[in-house]
Scaffold this motif. Sequence first.
Motif, PDB file in Angstrom:
ATOM      1  N   HIS A 122       9.286  -3.548  -4.441  1.00 11.30           N
ATOM      2  CA  HIS A 122       9.959  -3.687  -5.725  1.00 11.30           C
ATOM      3  C   HIS A 122       9.177  -2.950  -6.799  1.00 11.30           C
ATOM      4  O   HIS A 122       8.006  -3.257  -7.050  1.00 11.30           O
ATOM      5  CB  HIS A 122      10.091  -5.161  -6.106  1.00 11.30           C
ATOM      6  CG  HIS A 122      10.892  -5.969  -5.130  1.00 11.30           C
ATOM      7  ND1 HIS A 122      12.236  -6.226  -5.311  1.00 11.30           N
ATOM      8  CD2 HIS A 122      10.542  -6.563  -3.949  1.00 11.30           C
ATOM      9  CE1 HIS A 122      12.680  -6.965  -4.299  1.00 11.30           C
ATOM     10  NE2 HIS A 122      11.673  -7.173  -3.450  1.00 11.30           N
ATOM     11  N   GLU A 181      18.708  -1.769  -9.132  1.00  9.98           N
ATOM     12  CA  GLU A 181      19.326  -3.006  -9.584  1.00  9.98           C
ATOM     13  C   GLU A 181      20.188  -2.732 -10.830  1.00  9.98           C
ATOM     14  O   GLU A 181      19.740  -2.091 -11.785  1.00  9.98           O
ATOM     15  CB  GLU A 181      18.249  -4.046  -9.910  1.00  9.98           C
ATOM     16  CG  GLU A 181      17.313  -4.348  -8.750  1.00  9.98           C
ATOM     17  CD  GLU A 181      18.047  -4.914  -7.543  1.00  9.98           C
ATOM     18  OE1 GLU A 181      18.995  -5.703  -7.757  1.00  9.98           O
ATOM     19  OE2 GLU A 181      17.682  -4.566  -6.407  1.00  9.98           O
ATOM     20  N   HIS A 210      13.692  -1.900 -10.400  1.00 13.18           N
ATOM     21  CA  HIS A 210      14.098  -2.841 -11.442  1.00 13.18           C
ATOM     22  C   HIS A 210      13.734  -2.251 -12.804  1.00 13.18           C
ATOM     23  O   HIS A 210      12.558  -1.968 -13.049  1.00 13.18           O
ATOM     24  CB  HIS A 210      13.379  -4.178 -11.290  1.00 13.18           C
ATOM     25  CG  HIS A 210      13.508  -4.810  -9.940  1.00 13.18           C
ATOM     26  ND1 HIS A 210      14.401  -5.826  -9.673  1.00 13.18           N
ATOM     27  CD2 HIS A 210      12.846  -4.580  -8.772  1.00 13.18           C
ATOM     28  CE1 HIS A 210      14.282  -6.202  -8.404  1.00 13.18           C
ATOM     29  NE2 HIS A 210      13.340  -5.461  -7.833  1.00 13.18           N
TER      30      HIS A 210
END
Length: 445
Positions: free
Chosen positions: A189, A220, A265
């Motif tokens: 991530h 995302e 993200h």
Amino acid sequence: MRNIRVAVIGAGPAGIYAADILTKEHPEARVDVIERLPAPYGLVRYGVAPDHPRIKEIIKALRRVLDRDGIRFLGNVDYGTDIDLDDLRELYDAVVFSTGAMSDRTLDIPGIDLEGSHGAADFVSWYAGHPDVPTEWPLDAAQVAVVGAGNVALDVARMLAKPADEQLTTEVADNVYQGLKANRATDVHVFARRGPAEIKFSPMELRELAHSPSIDVLVEEEGFQIDDDGQSRISSNKGTRLVVDTLLKYLEAEPTGAPHRIHIHMCQNPVEVLGEDGRVVGIRTEKTEMDGTGNARGTGEFVDHPVQAVYRAVGYRSSALPGLPFDESRGVLPNDAGCVVDEDGFAVTGVYTTGWVKRGPVGLIGHTKSDANETVTNLLADLDKLPAPTATDDLLVRLAERGVDATDWEGWARLDAHELGLGEAAGRERVKVVPREEMLRVSRG
């Protein structure tokens, strides 16, 4: 022209460009490029991922410079341990410090010192085969967080997600390959506190994330914010437009079911590394929103993400050098256009700087060349004011008297040929030698 001797401390691109420009502008100059490692090229050799061979094409140009008359390479010589500023002032007319930036910038959030929290620079040094870092690296986390929105963050994410066997076409060192074989990461991530128009990825690096058939890149949707200021950036800058286009393609693509995933993200600001029994168990982020000026502000809404390791890729930092002033706030040698200055702003006679230790860890190769040119121009303008060396002996004599096992250009040629030979035997271009003692043994022939 006055015959001069100049020492350049650091054999990365910045130092080599300084030597190149100096000997071209002042043909009577003799330059010693002094490097603490047995091998030259700095971060081009020890800061680039092994699966980026085309970036290392710059080594061919750097090699031509170091191979020229008037320039001498001296490796395995550590400034501050083997030699000091007094030595250099006695032996040379001027000294140029180009020691770069090899340390991680700090990330001051709770939990950053937990076991399983790492600096990206340390990880990069490991997978690039740096001789001064441990040969093993803990890769037992299945879910990993990478904090940062630049190319180093992408390199770290890609190296964590990409299967080791896909590195066998590269110069990856054997210990790194074995470490990557044991890597348990399935989900990586990447957290950026700002939106797609402000992110610092380069288009090429971002596209390369999807080159492995074993990796799905998942952007995302939450946090994909483009305000009026961001739209202006996209319209006016081709690089920004290409980055945003690539992020959109990832956002809209259907997952292929690949065994490894990189999640990107945006508008998520890491505020705490969560721990249990002294180890990383998660990372807490605050959702942000763009404020219309290219900056992000917190919303007061927090999200916890379960991860077992955290890598901070928030920038490099230079280290202070013995006997020299240092600007701790900026992490650079204080200087005026490459002329090192003391705490009162007065020039330190005969001492200059170039590269990241001069301007901070920003800019590409083109900036490094212009940076070196500025420093050398000012050095040459100062020649009439520089005192001549007081000693007539050679640095190699002093090093031998002190038991320093310095390497030279011929020694590097032997090590270079040895690594190429290891690569040929393995069906690859090169296999990098990692242990310093083995590097020195091969260099000695």
